[in-house]
Design an enzyme around this catalytic site. Sequence first.
Site, PDB file in Angstrom:
ATOM      1  CB  SER A  25      33.605 -20.569 -46.963  1.00 40.22           C
ATOM      2  OG  SER A  25      33.588 -20.805 -45.571  1.00 40.22           O
TER       3      SER A  25
ATOM      4  CE1 TYR B 165      30.150 -25.201 -48.204  1.00 39.15           C
ATOM      5  CE2 TYR B 165      31.789 -24.487 -46.593  1.00 39.15           C
ATOM      6  CZ  TYR B 165      30.736 -24.209 -47.446  1.00 39.15           C
ATOM      7  OH  TYR B 165      30.296 -22.908 -47.577  1.00 39.15           O
TER       8      TYR B 165
END
Length: 326
Positions: free
Chosen positions: A140, A150
């Site tokens: 990501s 994350y």
Amino acid sequence: MSNHTAVITGSTAGLGAAFARQLAAQGYDLVLVARDGDRLRMQAESMSSQYGVGTSVIVADLVTDDGVAAVQERLADRTHPVHLLVNNAGHGLAADFIDSELEDERRLLRLHVQTTLELSHTAASAMARRRGGRIINVASVAGYTPTGTYSAAKAWVINFSKGLHNQLRSRGVTVTALVPGLVRTEFHQRSGIRIKSAKRWMWLEADDVVREALTANAQGAAICVPARSYQMLTAGLRFMPDSMVQWAMEKRTGGSEQAGLEQGGSEADPTMQHGAPGTAEYGTSADGTAEPTTEAINTVDAYKAAKAKSTAKAGRGRDTPPPPPA
């Protein structure tokens, strides 16, 4: 039966489903992996009926040792070799780190880091023996930002994939980190993450992202940042201090450290321009040195203005004389 087989984790929705459709259209037999058995079997039947390819399913929870072992067993099968592994399964957390349950944080780390490592190790070992194979690890753009666990996990995926690519390319194995921004999938809804004030250009279509990823991987690229807009943005991030990136992310996501740029959302921009597959050369000078982009410059200016306003306000508070004694 096809001469090529692909294993796709998290295959029933979002990028995983797009990978399944496009690989089936290319003639790959599919091994589909997810937790929802009913949905998984429906997907397998649909892919087989629509594209005439062989399909099988592995119902597995990839935050458990048993679930990972089931996929590893298939990846290690020498009689039915796997030619492409897509590590796509993932989820986010809506809460900041200290507001999350520790077990939820452990599961996120297990899925994005340990599971990716274990499946890649099994697949890469088998592929290297055959001197041929491909791995795509879904990361990501959040991996380029210091915005929580994350983003830290996705930063690991990016660097792990780059290192593995360098180790294995001489042995016929290509490893590519797919680094998307916001994508129209179920990701944010399932994770309970609310995206605030994201511009329309930030939303990508899953099929476009997967098309660029497969092309980049086939061409031997270590990194694929889909869409020119994100290629320029990631180049610009190199010029921003961490405090500025954190500020910009909070403006985009409403403040949650876990709500980084990743798959999910709605409202794609039909006028968005996409860059060349598998490249990240936009926003660079002739000698390859990254240059700040318009988006980066605008973010810097906004950050400086906000900081100056905050500093001025604090200064006025300090300079105000105390009231005279009664």
